[in-house]
Write an enzyme that holds these catalytic residues in place. Structure first.
Site, PDB file in Angstrom:
ATOM      1  N   GLY A 108      46.630  31.269  34.551  1.00 29.95           N
ATOM      2  CA  GLY A 108      45.375  31.483  33.842  1.00 29.95           C
ATOM      3  C   GLY A 108      45.483  32.600  32.813  1.00 29.95           C
ATOM      4  CD  GLN A 151      44.053  27.881  31.259  1.00 25.41           C
ATOM      5  OE1 GLN A 151      44.105  29.103  31.358  1.00 25.41           O
ATOM      6  NE2 GLN A 151      42.937  27.194  31.460  1.00 25.41           N
ATOM      7  CG  HIS A 221      43.541  32.556  25.171  1.00 21.40           C
ATOM      8  ND1 HIS A 221      44.487  32.459  26.164  1.00 21.40           N
ATOM      9  CD2 HIS A 221      42.534  33.292  25.720  1.00 21.40           C
ATOM     10  CE1 HIS A 221      44.083  33.103  27.253  1.00 21.40           C
ATOM     11  NE2 HIS A 221      42.895  33.597  26.999  1.00 21.40           N
ATOM     12  NE  ARG A 269      38.463  27.380  31.436  1.00 25.11           N
ATOM     13  CZ  ARG A 269      37.478  27.060  32.253  1.00 25.11           C
ATOM     14  NH1 ARG A 269      37.335  25.798  32.644  1.00 25.11           N
ATOM     15  NH2 ARG A 269      36.614  27.953  32.690  1.00 25.11           N
TER      16      ARG A 269
END
Length: 337
Positions: A108, A151, A221, A269
């Site tokens: 994560g 991820q 991000h 995501r």
């Protein structure tokens, strides 16, 4: 006090002198003194009734059949050692597989590049040695019936200058993030090309490790920093229109598809609505969702709402105890519609 059954209790409803002792705990546990009208043990649940619960029904995602609809979303317990998911990290996910979840999503997020140093203890997916550690985790979770995804991300400006190898922090603008406060270098074409390749390399490592799929972390991000007008002041072809701002993400998705083929599940995501002045709006989020769907490059979408560049905003995206749960459910339903 745990040393024995203790004195028998008495029935306070009975007349004085006729109070019958209640069964001790030991007797109760063995079924003694329980009236015939009450079963000593509860009846076993009807499997047919259990299958009526949608959460317990199998779910098919492209070619992958999940045994139910319970999953662990990506998060970082900060258990890696030297950037690797070693025994403690593996056990963390294996125990959930043993418990019966259908899908555990690791990391994560795992970093795809050396110039994306984690601000706390995350998996370093840019190292070749990660393959063996991830394969051990994946194989054991598969052995207990759970699928595994990971991820991946490049943090962009969401890191610090004094982490990792102290390389320049890169982003599509010079805008600092309030939470981590690095001064990013404004990305140039060769930075973009290199990082697209870093994503493909990391994805290939994960495919070699046997994961069932990859989720790319966008919100907050680097991908989202390209998407959001708050953090992208590049000229075309990387900035300006929403199509240009999504070009980096689509280049990454195409590079991963070309490298890993159609058998690896891919998803994103992302925040479909940043709920911030000058940021992505609800309308932008719906447009991005349609573009991702229509691209044919992704197999699932994982949508939230909000922004994470400050600690206060982060708690609205990932609520803490005492805050309402499932804050993005209505919005996710709207995107799905």
């Amino acid at each position: 006090d745990g040393t024995g059954p203790g004195p028998a209790a008495v029935d306070a409803a009975a007349p004085d002198g006729m109070r019958a002792p209640r069964p001790s705990w030991d007797a109760a546990l063995t079924g003694a003194h329980i009236p015939a009208s009450l079963p000593a043990t509860p009846p076993a649940p009807d499997p047919r009734a259990m299958t009526q619960d949608p959460l317990l029904r199998p779910y098919r995602l492209k070619h992958l059949t999940l045994r139910n609809r319970v999953m662990i979303t990506s998060h970082e317990p900060a258990y890696p050692e030297d950037g690797m998911p070693k025994d403690r990290y593996r056990a963390y996910h294996v125990e959930r597989a043993k418990a019966g979840i259908a899908l555990t999503m690791t990391a994560g997020s795992a970093s795809v590049a050396r110039d994306s140093p984690p601000v706390f203890n995350n998996i370093l997916a840019w190292k070749d040695e990660v393959v063996g550690w991830m394969r051990t985790l994946v194989d054991e979770c598969h052995g207990h019936g759970a699928a595994v995804m990971i991820q991946l991300t490049h943090l962009g400006r969401r890191t610090r200058w004094d982490k990792g190898d102290w390389l320049p922090v890169v982003a599509p603008s010079h805008e600092r993030e309030a939470a981590h406060r690095a001064f990013p270098k404004r990305m140039e074409d060769w930075d973009i090309a290199r990082i697209v390749g870093d994503y493909a390399d990391a994805a290939e490592r994960m495919k070699e490790a046997g994961v069932d799929g990859i989720e790319f972390e966008a919100y907050g991000h680097l991908m989202d920093q390209f998407w959001s007008p708050r953090t992208n002041d590049l000229d075309a072809p990387w900035g300006g229109s929403i199509e240009n701002r999504l070009r980096f993400a689509f280049d990454v998705l195409r590079a991963v598809r070309d490298r890993c083929g159609p058998g690896l599940l891919l998803g994103v995501r992302y925040a479909g609505d940043e709920m911030a002045k000058g940021g992505l709006t609800r309308e932008d989020g719906l447009a991005i969702s349609r573009m991702l769907r229509d691209s044919g490059l992704v197999d699932f979408l994982n949508v939230v709402r909000g922004h994470i560049d400050t600690d206060a905003a982060l708690t609205d995206v990932i609520p803490i105890q005492g805050m309402p749960s499932a804050p993005h459910l209505d919005w996710a339903g709207e995107v799905r519609e």
